[in-house]
Design a protein around this motif. Structure first.
Motif, PDB file in Angstrom:
ATOM      1  N   ASP A  16       0.827  -1.215   0.000  1.00 31.92           N
ATOM      2  CA  ASP A  16       0.000   0.000   0.000  1.00 31.92           C
ATOM      3  C   ASP A  16       0.859   1.260   0.000  1.00 31.92           C
ATOM      4  OD1 ASP A  16      -2.136  -1.636  -0.031  1.00 31.92           O
ATOM      5  OD2 ASP A  16      -2.941  -1.079   1.924  1.00 31.92           O
ATOM      6  N   ALA A  17       1.953   1.235   0.740  1.00 33.68           N
ATOM      7  CA  ALA A  17       2.840   2.400   0.754  1.00 33.68           C
ATOM      8  C   ALA A  17       3.422   2.654  -0.640  1.00 33.68           C
ATOM      9  CB  ALA A  17       3.961   2.187   1.770  1.00 33.68           C
ATOM     10  N   PHE A  18       3.754   1.582  -1.360  1.00 33.68           N
ATOM     11  CA  PHE A  18       4.268   1.737  -2.719  1.00 33.68           C
ATOM     12  C   PHE A  18       3.210   2.352  -3.635  1.00 33.68           C
ATOM     13  CE2 PHE A  18       4.536  -0.059  -7.017  1.00 33.68           C
ATOM     14  CZ  PHE A  18       5.763   0.454  -7.411  1.00 33.68           C
ATOM     15  N   PHE A  19       1.969   1.881  -3.529  1.00 34.86           N
ATOM     16  CA  PHE A  19       0.893   2.418  -4.368  1.00 34.86           C
ATOM     17  C   PHE A  19       0.645   3.900  -4.051  1.00 34.86           C
ATOM     18  CE2 PHE A  19      -1.104  -2.026  -4.980  1.00 34.86           C
ATOM     19  CZ  PHE A  19      -0.340  -2.205  -6.117  1.00 34.86           C
ATOM     20  N   VAL A  20       0.623   4.248  -2.778  1.00 36.11           N
ATOM     21  CA  VAL A  20       0.392   5.648  -2.400  1.00 36.11           C
ATOM     22  C   VAL A  20       1.532   6.520  -2.907  1.00 36.11           C
ATOM     23  CG1 VAL A  20       0.213   7.226  -0.444  1.00 36.11           C
ATOM     24  CG2 VAL A  20      -1.043   5.077  -0.413  1.00 36.11           C
ATOM     25  N   ALA A  21       2.764   6.030  -2.773  1.00 36.09           N
ATOM     26  CA  ALA A  21       3.910   6.805  -3.253  1.00 36.09           C
ATOM     27  C   ALA A  21       3.840   6.997  -4.761  1.00 36.09           C
ATOM     28  CB  ALA A  21       5.209   6.099  -2.856  1.00 36.09           C
ATOM     29  N   ALA A  22       3.454   5.954  -5.492  1.00 32.72           N
ATOM     30  CA  ALA A  22       3.332   6.087  -6.950  1.00 32.72           C
ATOM     31  C   ALA A  22       2.238   7.083  -7.318  1.00 32.72           C
ATOM     32  CB  ALA A  22       3.035   4.720  -7.561  1.00 32.72           C
ATOM     33  N   ALA A  23       1.120   7.059  -6.586  1.00 28.76           N
ATOM     34  CA  ALA A  23       0.038   8.004  -6.876  1.00 28.76           C
ATOM     35  C   ALA A  23       0.450   9.428  -6.557  1.00 28.76           C
ATOM     36  CB  ALA A  23      -1.206   7.621  -6.072  1.00 28.76           C
ATOM     37  N   VAL A  24       1.178   9.625  -5.468  1.00 27.82           N
ATOM     38  CA  VAL A  24       1.669  10.967  -5.137  1.00 27.82           C
ATOM     39  C   VAL A  24       2.652  11.445  -6.207  1.00 27.82           C
ATOM     40  CG1 VAL A  24       3.023  12.296  -3.469  1.00 27.82           C
ATOM     41  CG2 VAL A  24       1.259  10.726  -2.675  1.00 27.82           C
ATOM     42  N   GLY A  25       3.522  10.520  -6.647  1.00 25.50           N
ATOM     43  CA  GLY A  25       4.450  10.897  -7.719  1.00 25.50           C
ATOM     44  C   GLY A  25       3.728  11.289  -8.989  1.00 25.50           C
ATOM     45  N   ASP A  26       2.657  10.580  -9.318  1.00 21.37           N
ATOM     46  CA  ASP A  26       1.873  10.916 -10.501  1.00 21.37           C
ATOM     47  C   ASP A  26       1.279  12.310 -10.372  1.00 21.37           C
ATOM     48  OD1 ASP A  26       0.370  10.682 -12.883  1.00 21.37           O
ATOM     49  OD2 ASP A  26      -1.351   9.917 -11.767  1.00 21.37           O
ATOM     50  N   ALA A  27       0.796  12.654  -9.178  1.00 16.11           N
ATOM     51  CA  ALA A  27       0.209  13.979  -8.969  1.00 16.11           C
ATOM     52  C   ALA A  27       1.271  15.069  -8.988  1.00 16.11           C
ATOM     53  CB  ALA A  27      -0.552  14.003  -7.643  1.00 16.11           C
ATOM     54  N   VAL A  28       2.420  14.808  -8.395  1.00 14.96           N
ATOM     55  CA  VAL A  28       3.470  15.824  -8.305  1.00 14.96           C
ATOM     56  C   VAL A  28       4.088  16.094  -9.668  1.00 14.96           C
ATOM     57  CG1 VAL A  28       5.756  16.307  -7.348  1.00 14.96           C
ATOM     58  CG2 VAL A  28       3.967  15.364  -5.887  1.00 14.96           C
ATOM     59  N   LEU A  29       4.297  15.039 -10.449  1.00 12.45           N
ATOM     60  CA  LEU A  29       4.911  15.234 -11.768  1.00 12.45           C
ATOM     61  C   LEU A  29       4.038  16.063 -12.691  1.00 12.45           C
ATOM     62  CD1 LEU A  29       6.428  11.683 -12.412  1.00 12.45           C
ATOM     63  CD2 LEU A  29       7.640  13.784 -11.804  1.00 12.45           C
TER      64      LEU A  29
END
Length: 394
Positions: A39-52
């Motif tokens: 779950d932490a990996f998925f949240v980090a990937a989603a945050v990265g998608d939003a930040v990029l």
């Protein structure tokens, strides 16, 4: 010749690659990461998608994208809610990763087909960008293709994961059912062995003991003096008791399962006097134990005195014996003390396991067994059992 060598090399390489890949998959299956790490990996990937994609985005769009990433924390417990929270970011922000993960979770954890279809349609519309300004035909076709991939792909993978989980559970149930069948088959085989053993005990052992009793009865009638007749009488009485207990044991062995009934009747404290009398020893008793003691304790006391008197007959013939019993401080204490032997020791067969068995019985009841020589050359046995907190009877 070179072609065949090339084929062999390619075939060997193919087998090696398959072996490496299979080994990798086995390692992954045996070393699955914890759920919180996934779950932490998925949240980090989603945050990265939003930040990029944050450049040029309004504060509202950024907030919706970050909300979609945070919603993945709820995906295991509330998959539908998590997906609903990713929808605003999908339409007005950058929440493709979050919405794809949430859609996969719906396919994995939801059984309602209409809900899966609705989520796939929302994902298709949101990813395709059909709510924005008009597009040319080529862009529409490309958007439709990618939207179908992102709408149906995660959902299909989620359904596959759900199906795999259910198949795993069914396989586990099948293995459990087979184990139960094997256990039942073993019980049937054990019951047959018990029945065979019961027949052997009845046909062979009881016959031999009966012959001994008959011979002892003849010796009792034709004895030259009272001592011989007394010995014969004791042997005959012991044979009768042995036959009775053997008959009860045979009944237990013949019972189906052999665990839902006990050997009956079970010896109790009231049988101690008969036991001491049948032993034919110079015995004095001072047993002051209540008849309200639990049945396991009464049986343990009886077997303890029985084994102790048997040992005296074997190892200290003619010795004086004193049997005592009392309850002090919630502890049942029974002692059997004999003096030195008055005649030569009888060479009788024995297994050497009598005291070991008594010690195990005492341990099961939460007590202990003590034994040792006395200063006058005799021997003492002591049994201590708690009155309360006994394990349940079998």
């Amino acid at each position: 010749m070179p072609e065949s060598r090339v084929r062999r090399v390619l075939g060997a390489t193919d087998r090696r690659l398959d072996t490496v890949v299979d080994g990798g998959f086995r390692w992954i299956r045996g070393h699955q990461p914890p759920w919180w790490l996934v779950d932490a990996f998925f949240v980090a990937a989603a945050v990265g998608d939003a930040v990029l994609d944050i450049s040029g985005a309004t504060d509202f769009e950024t907030a919706m994208s970050l909300l979609a990433a945070a919603a993945l924390v709820l995906r295991r417990r509330l998959p539908v809610t998590a997906f609903a929270l990713t929808v605003p970011g999908l339409f007005v922000g950058s929440a493709v990763v979050a919405s794809v993960v949430a859609l996969f979770t719906i396919g994995q954890r939801t059984d309602r087909r209409w809900l899966m279809l609705l989520a796939a349609v929302v994902e298709f519309v949101g990813f395709g960008g059909f709510v924005g300004p008009p597009q040319n035909l080529e862009d529409v076709i490309v958007s439709i293709i990618y939207a179908l991939i992102f709408a149906l792909g995660p959902l299909s993978i989620g359904l596959l994961a759900q199906t795999r989980q259910r198949l795993t559970e069914r396989l586990a149930e099948r293995d459990s059912a087979r184990a139960e069948e094997r256990r039942q088959a073993a019980e049937v085989a054990l019951s047959r062995e018990r029945a065979l053993l019961a027949r052997e005990m009845h046909d062979v052992v009881s016959h031999q003991v009966t012959l001994i009793a008959v011979q002892a009865g003849g010796m009792q009638m034709a004895g030259r003096d009272e001592a011989e007749r007394g010995f014969a009488r004791t042997i005959r009485q012991l044979c009768v008791v042995t036959l009775q207990e053997l008959r009860e044991m045979v009944q237990v062995l013949r019972a189906a399962g052999g665990t839902d009934r006990e050997i009956a009747p079970q010896p109790v404290l009231a049988d101690l006097d008969r036991l001491v009398t049948a032993a034919g020893l110079d015995t004095t008793t001072a047993v002051d134990l209540p008849a309200t003691l639990a049945q396991p304790v009464q049986r343990a006391v009886y077997r303890f005195v029985q084994e102790a008197l048997t040992n005296v007959r074997k190892h200290a013939p003619g010795a004086a014996v004193h049997v005592s019993g009392e309850v002090v401080g919630g502890v049942v204490t029974v002692r059997v003390v004999n003096g030195p032997a008055a005649s030569d020791r009888l060479e009788l067969p024995g297994s050497g396991l009598g005291l070991i068995g008594l010690g195990e019985r005492a341990s099961l009841l939460g007590g202990r067994l003590e034994s040792g020589p006395t200063p006058d050359g005799g021997f003492a046995l002591s049994l201590r059992l708690p009155v309360e907190h006994l394990p349940p009877t079998s």
